[in-house]
Design a protein around this motif. Structure first.
Motif, mmCIF file in Angstrom:
data_model
loop_
_atom_site.group_PDB
_atom_site.id
_atom_site.type_symbol
_atom_site.label_atom_id
_atom_site.label_comp_id
_atom_site.label_asym_id
_atom_site.label_seq_id
_atom_site.Cartn_x
_atom_site.Cartn_y
_atom_site.Cartn_z
ATOM 1 N N GLU A 91 0.837 -1.209 0.020
ATOM 2 C CA GLU A 91 0.015 0.084 0.030
ATOM 3 C C GLU A 91 0.833 1.341 -0.005
ATOM 4 O OE1 GLU A 91 -3.818 1.704 -0.246
ATOM 5 O OE2 GLU A 91 -3.270 -0.444 -0.062
ATOM 6 N N CYS A 92 1.838 1.406 0.848
ATOM 7 C CA CYS A 92 2.766 2.548 0.863
ATOM 8 C C CYS A 92 3.971 2.157 0.430
ATOM 9 C CB CYS A 92 2.731 2.983 2.451
ATOM 10 S SG CYS A 92 3.773 1.587 3.401
ATOM 11 N N THR A 93 4.491 1.242 -0.260
ATOM 12 C CA THR A 93 5.716 0.709 -0.718
ATOM 13 C C THR A 93 6.960 0.717 0.238
ATOM 14 O OG1 THR A 93 5.958 2.868 -1.615
ATOM 15 C CG2 THR A 93 4.848 1.274 -3.253
ATOM 16 N N GLY A 94 6.534 0.350 1.747
ATOM 17 C CA GLY A 94 7.650 0.723 2.359
ATOM 18 C C GLY A 94 7.990 1.799 3.093
ATOM 19 N N LEU A 95 7.115 3.121 2.822
ATOM 20 C CA LEU A 95 7.323 4.211 3.508
ATOM 21 C C LEU A 95 6.719 4.315 4.831
ATOM 22 C CD1 LEU A 95 6.915 6.513 0.188
ATOM 23 C CD2 LEU A 95 8.943 5.826 1.496
ATOM 24 N N GLY A 96 5.748 3.602 4.971
ATOM 25 C CA GLY A 96 5.128 3.513 6.320
ATOM 26 C C GLY A 96 4.109 4.721 6.329
ATOM 27 N N PHE A 97 3.993 5.770 5.516
ATOM 28 C CA PHE A 97 2.985 6.761 5.562
ATOM 29 C C PHE A 97 2.363 6.998 4.112
ATOM 30 C CE2 PHE A 97 7.070 8.570 4.878
ATOM 31 C CZ PHE A 97 6.672 9.395 3.877
ATOM 32 N N LYS A 98 1.442 7.709 4.133
ATOM 33 C CA LYS A 98 0.597 8.110 2.702
ATOM 34 C C LYS A 98 0.486 9.596 2.994
ATOM 35 C CE LYS A 98 -1.697 5.446 0.323
ATOM 36 N NZ LYS A 98 -2.745 4.466 -0.503
ATOM 37 N N GLN A 99 0.759 10.090 1.739
ATOM 38 C CA GLN A 99 0.243 11.528 1.669
ATOM 39 C C GLN A 99 -1.133 11.509 1.136
ATOM 40 O OE1 GLN A 99 2.800 13.925 -0.652
ATOM 41 N NE2 GLN A 99 2.211 15.847 0.463
ATOM 42 N N GLU A 100 -1.994 12.113 2.312
ATOM 43 C CA GLU A 100 -3.505 12.247 1.753
ATOM 44 C C GLU A 100 -3.969 13.632 2.093
ATOM 45 O OE1 GLU A 100 -5.081 9.440 4.567
ATOM 46 O OE2 GLU A 100 -4.659 7.761 3.349
ATOM 47 N N PHE A 101 -5.107 13.872 1.170
ATOM 48 C CA PHE A 101 -5.755 15.300 1.399
ATOM 49 C C PHE A 101 -6.330 15.292 2.900
ATOM 50 C CE2 PHE A 101 -5.376 15.476 -3.265
ATOM 51 C CZ PHE A 101 -5.072 16.659 -3.451
ATOM 52 N N ASP A 102 -6.027 16.429 3.569
ATOM 53 C CA ASP A 102 -6.519 16.763 4.905
ATOM 54 C C ASP A 102 -7.458 17.680 5.182
ATOM 55 O OD1 ASP A 102 -6.599 17.278 7.498
ATOM 56 O OD2 ASP A 102 -4.268 17.501 7.667
ATOM 57 N N PRO A 103 -8.616 17.160 5.563
ATOM 58 C CA PRO A 103 -9.863 18.183 5.777
ATOM 59 C C PRO A 103 -9.578 19.580 6.598
ATOM 60 C CG PRO A 103 -10.589 15.789 6.150
ATOM 61 C CD PRO A 103 -8.925 15.868 5.956
ATOM 62 N N GLU A 104 -8.532 19.224 7.525
ATOM 63 C CA GLU A 104 -8.466 20.682 8.264
ATOM 64 C C GLU A 104 -7.652 21.681 7.508
ATOM 65 O OE1 GLU A 104 -6.507 19.206 12.127
ATOM 66 O OE2 GLU A 104 -8.460 17.714 12.583
ATOM 67 N N LEU A 105 -6.833 21.126 6.462
ATOM 68 C CA LEU A 105 -6.008 22.137 5.606
ATOM 69 C C LEU A 105 -6.965 22.482 4.627
ATOM 70 C CD1 LEU A 105 -2.446 20.145 5.268
ATOM 71 C CD2 LEU A 105 -3.070 22.065 6.790
ATOM 72 N N ILE A 106 -7.886 21.752 4.117
ATOM 73 C CA ILE A 106 -8.939 22.237 3.076
ATOM 74 C C ILE A 106 -9.826 23.478 3.723
ATOM 75 C CG2 ILE A 106 -10.932 21.549 1.814
ATOM 76 C CD1 ILE A 106 -9.200 18.965 1.314
ATOM 77 N N VAL A 107 -10.414 23.155 5.043
ATOM 78 C CA VAL A 107 -11.237 24.065 5.818
ATOM 79 C C VAL A 107 -10.414 24.258 7.009
ATOM 80 C CG1 VAL A 107 -13.340 24.306 6.663
ATOM 81 C CG2 VAL A 107 -13.243 22.731 4.790
ATOM 82 N N PRO A 108 -9.627 25.224 6.886
ATOM 83 C CA PRO A 108 -8.734 25.720 8.356
ATOM 84 C C PRO A 108 -9.420 26.462 9.098
ATOM 85 C CG PRO A 108 -8.010 26.992 6.191
ATOM 86 C CD PRO A 108 -8.923 25.900 5.826
ATOM 87 N N ASP A 109 -10.428 27.208 8.665
ATOM 88 C CA ASP A 109 -11.300 28.366 9.714
ATOM 89 C C ASP A 109 -12.621 27.782 9.548
ATOM 90 O OD1 ASP A 109 -12.208 30.112 11.227
ATOM 91 O OD2 ASP A 109 -11.597 31.841 9.949
ATOM 92 N N ASP A 110 -13.093 26.749 10.603
ATOM 93 C CA ASP A 110 -14.347 26.639 10.424
ATOM 94 C C ASP A 110 -15.450 27.481 10.922
ATOM 95 O OD1 ASP A 110 -14.007 26.651 13.197
ATOM 96 O OD2 ASP A 110 -14.596 24.669 13.880
ATOM 97 N N GLY A 111 -14.867 28.894 11.257
ATOM 98 C CA GLY A 111 -15.946 29.781 11.576
ATOM 99 C C GLY A 111 -16.235 30.572 10.080
ATOM 100 N N LEU A 112 -15.660 30.282 9.108
ATOM 101 C CA LEU A 112 -16.135 30.814 7.911
ATOM 102 C C LEU A 112 -17.143 29.807 7.248
ATOM 103 C CD1 LEU A 112 -12.564 31.681 6.276
ATOM 104 C CD2 LEU A 112 -14.314 33.267 7.198
ATOM 105 N N SER A 113 -18.095 30.665 6.501
ATOM 106 C CA SER A 113 -19.038 29.995 5.676
ATOM 107 C C SER A 113 -18.518 29.634 4.391
ATOM 108 C CB SER A 113 -20.299 31.023 5.648
ATOM 109 O OG SER A 113 -20.054 31.706 4.719
#
Length: 172
Positions: A28-50
């Motif tokens: 799955e990760c070809t031996g790297l131990g991690f995967k780079q994925e899109f992060d909802p917290e970076l996509i919506v950094p300020d949850d006070g905004l509409s």
């Protein structure tokens, strides 16, 4: 073979116990131990905004540039379909609405394009979702600059298949 877990390995060799070797590395990760994925917290950094105020950072500026109009009309159609208001702060939206905005829906919704107060087009379409849209765009991009802009919304996460150990499940 393990009679308890039902796991079987090919012939035991040292290379099977190395994450640097394709024989021992997690597929799955070809031996790297991690995967780079899109992060909802970076996509919506300020949850006070509409959404209408730019909560979805990669799609912010919905009405101002022609490329984003596509997203704005689809978001408006989704809000009408699910019964939420685009002017509500992100933190105040129902969880189902947030999940659908981020991950999409296979249920067709009616999208109406309006320009200058007049309806120009009407059709039914599935809502792709922000994360699927960004992943598709990343796969299609050819410019390093555009790739870097998209990767800014990604985080490194432990691989779900190996839990960060970097080894094949059979080796573990």
């Amino acid at each position: 073979a393990c009679p308890v877990h039902g796991t079987a390995l090919e012939e035991l060799e040292p290379r099977a116990f190395s994450f640097n070797s394709p024989y021992g590395a997690c597929p799955e990760c070809t031996g790297l131990g991690f995967k780079q994925e899109f992060d909802p917290e970076l996509i919506v950094p300020d949850d006070g905004l509409s959404i209408s105020r730019g909560a979805i950072l990669p799609w912010a500026g919905g009405r101002s540039d022609g490329n984003k109009v596509f997203y704005w009309d689809r978001l408006r159609a989704l809000a009408d379909h699910l019964g939420f208001d685009l002017a509500t702060p992100w933190r105040g939206l129902p969880e189902a609405a947030k999940q659908t905005v981020l991950y999409g829906s296979s249920e067709p919704i009616e999208v109406v394009y309006k320009r200058g107060g007049k309806e120009t087009m009407r059709f039914k379409a599935e809502f792709e979702g922000v994360i699927a849209n960004l992943a598709r765009r990343l796969a299609e991009v050819s410019s390093d600059y555009a790739r870097e802009k998209l990767e800014a919304f990604m985080s490194l996460r432990p691989c779900p298949a190996c839990g960060g150990s970097r080894y094949k499940p059979a080796v573990l």
